[in-house]
Design a protein around this motif. Sequence first.
Motif, PDB file in Angstrom:
ATOM      1  N   VAL A  73       0.855  -1.178   0.000  1.00 17.06           N
ATOM      2  CA  VAL A  73       0.000   0.000   0.000  1.00 17.06           C
ATOM      3  C   VAL A  73       0.897   1.236   0.000  1.00 17.06           C
ATOM      4  N   ALA A  74       0.550   2.200  -0.827  1.00 12.78           N
ATOM      5  CA  ALA A  74       1.318   3.447  -0.919  1.00 12.78           C
ATOM      6  C   ALA A  74       0.413   4.619  -0.557  1.00 12.78           C
ATOM      7  N   ALA A  75       0.930   5.510   0.271  1.00 17.09           N
ATOM      8  CA  ALA A  75       0.158   6.692   0.668  1.00 17.09           C
ATOM      9  C   ALA A  75       1.025   7.933   0.547  1.00 17.09           C
ATOM     10  N   GLY A  76       0.454   8.977  -0.012  1.00 17.72           N
ATOM     11  CA  GLY A  76       1.180  10.232  -0.136  1.00 17.72           C
ATOM     12  C   GLY A  76       0.248  11.331  -0.597  1.00 17.72           C
ATOM     13  N   LEU A  77       0.753  12.524  -0.564  1.00 22.11           N
ATOM     14  CA  LEU A  77      -0.002  13.692  -1.002  1.00 22.11           C
ATOM     15  C   LEU A  77       0.896  14.510  -1.918  1.00 22.11           C
ATOM     16  N   VAL A  78       0.525  14.564  -3.196  1.00 24.72           N
ATOM     17  CA  VAL A  78       1.265  15.339  -4.190  1.00 24.72           C
ATOM     18  C   VAL A  78       0.436  16.588  -4.457  1.00 24.72           C
ATOM     19  N   VAL A  79       0.906  17.726  -3.973  1.00 20.53           N
ATOM     20  CA  VAL A  79       0.102  18.940  -4.072  1.00 20.53           C
ATOM     21  C   VAL A  79       0.515  19.798  -5.253  1.00 20.53           C
ATOM     22  N   ASP A  80      -0.458  20.530  -5.745  1.00 23.71           N
ATOM     23  CA  ASP A  80      -0.247  21.465  -6.836  1.00 23.71           C
ATOM     24  C   ASP A  80       0.225  22.774  -6.227  1.00 23.71           C
ATOM     25  N   GLY A  81       1.503  23.021  -6.363  1.00 21.98           N
ATOM     26  CA  GLY A  81       2.058  24.253  -5.814  1.00 21.98           C
ATOM     27  C   GLY A  81       2.060  25.387  -6.814  1.00 21.98           C
ATOM     28  N   GLY A  82       1.249  25.264  -7.867  1.00 26.56           N
ATOM     29  CA  GLY A  82       1.173  26.322  -8.856  1.00 26.56           C
ATOM     30  C   GLY A  82       2.185  26.180  -9.973  1.00 26.56           C
ATOM     31  N   ASP A 103       4.582  -5.906 -13.185  1.00 23.73           N
ATOM     32  CA  ASP A 103       5.850  -6.605 -13.367  1.00 23.73           C
ATOM     33  C   ASP A 103       6.087  -7.670 -12.304  1.00 23.73           C
ATOM     34  N   SER A 104       5.637  -7.424 -11.086  1.00 23.61           N
ATOM     35  CA  SER A 104       5.952  -8.331  -9.977  1.00 23.61           C
ATOM     36  C   SER A 104       4.851  -9.332  -9.660  1.00 23.61           C
ATOM     37  N   GLY A 105       3.617  -9.010 -10.018  1.00 25.42           N
ATOM     38  CA  GLY A 105       2.495  -9.857  -9.628  1.00 25.42           C
ATOM     39  C   GLY A 105       2.036  -9.622  -8.197  1.00 25.42           C
ATOM     40  N   VAL A 106       2.662  -8.682  -7.506  1.00 25.12           N
ATOM     41  CA  VAL A 106       2.253  -8.319  -6.148  1.00 25.12           C
ATOM     42  C   VAL A 106       1.316  -7.121  -6.256  1.00 25.12           C
ATOM     43  N   PRO A 107       0.100  -7.211  -5.723  1.00 21.02           N
ATOM     44  CA  PRO A 107      -0.810  -6.082  -5.845  1.00 21.02           C
ATOM     45  C   PRO A 107      -0.318  -4.855  -5.087  1.00 21.02           C
ATOM     46  N   VAL A 108      -0.468  -3.702  -5.731  1.00 20.18           N
ATOM     47  CA  VAL A 108      -0.056  -2.428  -5.153  1.00 20.18           C
ATOM     48  C   VAL A 108      -1.285  -1.523  -5.119  1.00 20.18           C
ATOM     49  N   PHE A 109      -1.544  -0.946  -3.969  1.00 18.13           N
ATOM     50  CA  PHE A 109      -2.723  -0.111  -3.767  1.00 18.13           C
ATOM     51  C   PHE A 109      -2.283   1.325  -3.555  1.00 18.13           C
ATOM     52  N   SER A 110      -2.927   2.223  -4.266  1.00 20.42           N
ATOM     53  CA  SER A 110      -2.535   3.621  -4.181  1.00 20.42           C
ATOM     54  C   SER A 110      -3.526   4.434  -3.362  1.00 20.42           C
ATOM     55  N   ALA A 111      -3.007   5.039  -2.313  1.00 19.35           N
ATOM     56  CA  ALA A 111      -3.713   6.082  -1.571  1.00 19.35           C
ATOM     57  C   ALA A 111      -2.858   7.341  -1.693  1.00 19.35           C
ATOM     58  N   VAL A 112      -2.313   7.524  -2.901  1.00 24.56           N
ATOM     59  CA  VAL A 112      -1.547   8.722  -3.207  1.00 24.56           C
ATOM     60  C   VAL A 112      -2.523   9.692  -3.845  1.00 24.56           C
ATOM     61  N   ASP A 130      -9.396  14.282   6.962  1.00 25.77           N
ATOM     62  CA  ASP A 130     -10.594  13.431   6.997  1.00 25.77           C
ATOM     63  C   ASP A 130     -10.651  12.500   5.794  1.00 25.77           C
ATOM     64  N   HIS A 131     -10.274  13.023   4.630  1.00 28.81           N
ATOM     65  CA  HIS A 131     -10.317  12.211   3.412  1.00 28.81           C
ATOM     66  C   HIS A 131      -9.315  11.054   3.484  1.00 28.81           C
ATOM     67  N   PHE A 132      -8.154  11.291   4.079  1.00 24.12           N
ATOM     68  CA  PHE A 132      -7.169  10.219   4.209  1.00 24.12           C
ATOM     69  C   PHE A 132      -7.630   9.144   5.189  1.00 24.12           C
ATOM     70  N   ILE A 133      -8.460   9.483   6.147  1.00 20.67           N
ATOM     71  CA  ILE A 133      -9.038   8.457   7.028  1.00 20.67           C
ATOM     72  C   ILE A 133      -9.901   7.518   6.193  1.00 20.67           C
ATOM     73  N   LYS A 134     -10.723   8.093   5.332  1.00 22.05           N
ATOM     74  CA  LYS A 134     -11.559   7.290   4.434  1.00 22.05           C
ATOM     75  C   LYS A 134     -10.685   6.458   3.495  1.00 22.05           C
ATOM     76  N   LYS A 135      -9.640   7.056   2.942  1.00 16.55           N
ATOM     77  CA  LYS A 135      -8.760   6.344   2.010  1.00 16.55           C
ATOM     78  C   LYS A 135      -8.036   5.183   2.698  1.00 16.55           C
ATOM     79  N   GLY A 136      -7.683   5.341   3.965  1.00 18.02           N
ATOM     80  CA  GLY A 136      -7.054   4.242   4.701  1.00 18.02           C
ATOM     81  C   GLY A 136      -7.985   3.050   4.833  1.00 18.02           C
TER      82      GLY A 136
END
Length: 156
Positions: A73-82, A103-112, A130-136
């Motif tokens: 599982v991957a979690a991150g926040l990529v913000v638009d800084g303009g 490529d690996s056959g291992v499932p990867v889940f994005s909460a980015v 609050d939104h990241f609580i839901k995403k988790g």
Amino acid sequence: MNQSETLATARIAFIQSCWHSDIVNQCRDSFLSSIGDLGIPAAHVDLFEVPGAFEIPLHAKKLAESGRYAGIVAAGLVVDGGIYRHDFVASAVIDGLMRVQLDSGVPVFSAVLTPHHFHEHDAHNGFFRDHFIKKGREAASACVQTVQALARLTAA
């Protein structure tokens, strides 16, 4: 091995970026509190931190190659800084995670999450916490369902 045994022995890797960790931590905490209720003990989740979202795919690749994990599982926040860099980073991260999975056959889940027009003020910070609580919770559910589905495919 039945589905309960599969889940009880599964190990999951959770990678999170440190940028905006006060927000991204909500995803991690929600994921950990939800995963146990769904059959995978929280103690079977290994936590990893990377500086920013751009570093997540390589870390995910190395973890997938280790053969230790039923899911990542991957979690991150990529913000638009303009500046346009936001779009390149967001695309590179999501494309990289999909490549690791295929490529690996291992499932990867994005909460980015990659919101446009993020501003560091109380309203946006609160909304995304609050939104990241839901995403988790959503990532935990998707992870468990996918691990179970893949276990059924390999048992067939």
